[in-house]
Design a protein around this motif. Sequence first.
Motif, short mmCIF file in Angstrom:
data_model
loop_
_atom_site.label_atom_id
_atom_site.label_comp_id
_atom_site.label_asym_id
_atom_site.label_seq_id
_atom_site.Cartn_x
_atom_site.Cartn_y
_atom_site.Cartn_z
N HIS A 160 -26.35 26.09 0.58
CA HIS A 160 -27.37 26.32 -0.44
C HIS A 160 -27.20 27.70 -1.08
O HIS A 160 -26.65 28.62 -0.47
N GLY A 161 -27.74 27.86 -2.29
CA GLY A 161 -27.83 29.18 -2.89
C GLY A 161 -26.90 29.42 -4.06
O GLY A 161 -26.18 28.53 -4.52
N GLU A 192 -22.47 28.77 -7.98
CA GLU A 192 -23.35 28.02 -7.09
C GLU A 192 -22.65 27.85 -5.75
O GLU A 192 -21.50 27.40 -5.69
N SER A 193 -23.35 28.19 -4.67
CA SER A 193 -22.75 28.12 -3.34
C SER A 193 -22.51 26.68 -2.89
O SER A 193 -21.78 26.45 -1.92
N SER A 194 -23.12 25.72 -3.57
CA SER A 194 -22.89 24.31 -3.25
C SER A 194 -21.51 23.85 -3.70
O SER A 194 -21.04 22.79 -3.29
N THR A 195 -20.85 24.64 -4.56
CA THR A 195 -19.47 24.35 -4.95
C THR A 195 -18.55 24.73 -3.79
O THR A 195 -18.63 25.86 -3.28
N PRO A 196 -17.69 23.83 -3.32
CA PRO A 196 -16.77 24.21 -2.23
C PRO A 196 -16.00 25.46 -2.61
O PRO A 196 -15.42 25.54 -3.69
N HIS A 197 -16.01 26.45 -1.72
CA HIS A 197 -15.37 27.72 -2.08
C HIS A 197 -14.69 28.38 -0.89
O HIS A 197 -15.02 28.14 0.27
N ARG A 198 -13.73 29.24 -1.22
CA ARG A 198 -13.00 30.02 -0.23
C ARG A 198 -12.58 31.33 -0.88
O ARG A 198 -12.14 31.35 -2.03
N LEU A 199 -12.71 32.43 -0.13
CA LEU A 199 -12.35 33.76 -0.63
C LEU A 199 -11.26 34.34 0.26
O LEU A 199 -11.33 34.22 1.49
N GLU A 200 -10.25 34.98 -0.35
CA GLU A 200 -9.19 35.59 0.46
C GLU A 200 -8.59 36.80 -0.24
O GLU A 200 -8.52 36.87 -1.46
N ASN A 201 -8.19 37.77 0.56
CA ASN A 201 -7.52 38.97 0.06
C ASN A 201 -6.06 38.60 -0.23
O ASN A 201 -5.33 38.18 0.66
N SER A 213 -26.24 37.17 -2.22
CA SER A 213 -26.45 35.73 -2.07
C SER A 213 -27.93 35.42 -2.17
O SER A 213 -28.74 35.98 -1.42
N LEU A 214 -28.28 34.53 -3.07
CA LEU A 214 -29.67 34.19 -3.35
C LEU A 214 -29.99 32.78 -2.87
O LEU A 214 -29.19 31.86 -3.04
N ASP A 215 -31.15 32.64 -2.21
CA ASP A 215 -31.70 31.32 -1.89
C ASP A 215 -30.79 30.50 -0.99
O ASP A 215 -30.53 29.33 -1.25
N ARG A 216 -30.30 31.12 0.10
CA ARG A 216 -29.40 30.40 1.00
C ARG A 216 -30.06 29.23 1.69
O ARG A 216 -29.39 28.31 2.15
N HIS A 217 -31.38 29.23 1.78
CA HIS A 217 -32.07 28.13 2.45
C HIS A 217 -32.54 27.04 1.51
O HIS A 217 -33.23 26.11 1.91
N GLY A 218 -32.18 27.18 0.22
CA GLY A 218 -32.44 26.09 -0.71
C GLY A 218 -33.87 25.93 -1.14
O GLY A 218 -34.30 24.84 -1.50
N SER A 219 -34.65 27.02 -1.17
CA SER A 219 -36.05 26.91 -1.55
C SER A 219 -36.23 26.52 -3.01
O SER A 219 -37.23 25.95 -3.40
N ARG A 220 -35.21 26.82 -3.85
CA ARG A 220 -35.32 26.44 -5.27
C ARG A 220 -35.36 24.93 -5.45
O ARG A 220 -35.86 24.42 -6.42
N ASP A 221 -34.76 24.22 -4.45
CA ASP A 221 -34.70 22.77 -4.56
C ASP A 221 -35.89 22.09 -3.89
O ASP A 221 -36.00 20.87 -3.91
N ALA A 222 -36.74 22.89 -3.23
CA ALA A 222 -37.86 22.29 -2.50
C ALA A 222 -38.91 21.76 -3.47
O ALA A 222 -39.14 22.28 -4.54
#
Length: 223
Positions: A160-161, A192-201, A213-222
């Motif tokens: 979420h987020g 959007e964190s719901s998009t599959p993602h990966r970060l690497e150096n 990171s905003l709204d990791r618990h998905g309160s916007r969707d509640a």
Amino acid sequence: MTNADTDEPTFRGPVRDLPAVTEHKEIGARLRAQRRKTGKTLRTLAAEVGVSPSLISQIETGRSKASVNTLYAIVDRLGLSLDDLFDRKISAPAPSPPSSEPAASGISVCSPDQRQTIDLETGVQWQRLTRGTDAEVDFLFVVYEVGGASSANGKFVRHHGREYGIIQSGRLRVSLGFQSYELGPGDSISFESSTPHRLENIGDEPVHAIWFSLDRHGSRDAD
């Protein structure tokens, strides 16, 4: 190289010259307490996260570090936030000089030696940039060591987020679904964190970045 006692590769390259070493046993103890509170067994949580029960046990006892993906999955399944892992007693700040101005409410100042820190298994370090818990956001200074990545074996994560980041130094590849973006100093990104993602150096020096990171618990969707 793979750690024989875990399911994830071992990253050889400690984060250097950064304050506030994490006490992994304290973090593991919080995870174990919450797992027991929710009634989940090691085997149940491991199945939900997609790792072995032995790895969950080693993380809980502080004998192994989790990758970014694994830690996100664990806290999500246990109903925790990253702040819940950071949250421990912080030494009181030095008293401020007398002022004729009234103290403003809602202000938090955090110096580098007061940051709470989590070192992750895949060469990543998170430093919290707030003195206390914020239920709505994760505000972090992040470090990706050379070769460091948000997950092992090229795996993507989603949750979420929404995330926002700006690169201060180094080169970071942010893969979002089937697209990839290479960021350097001064570049910023949001997604959007719901998009599959990966970060690497992908460079030859550590990546330093500010991450929000905003709204990791998905309160916007509640409802």
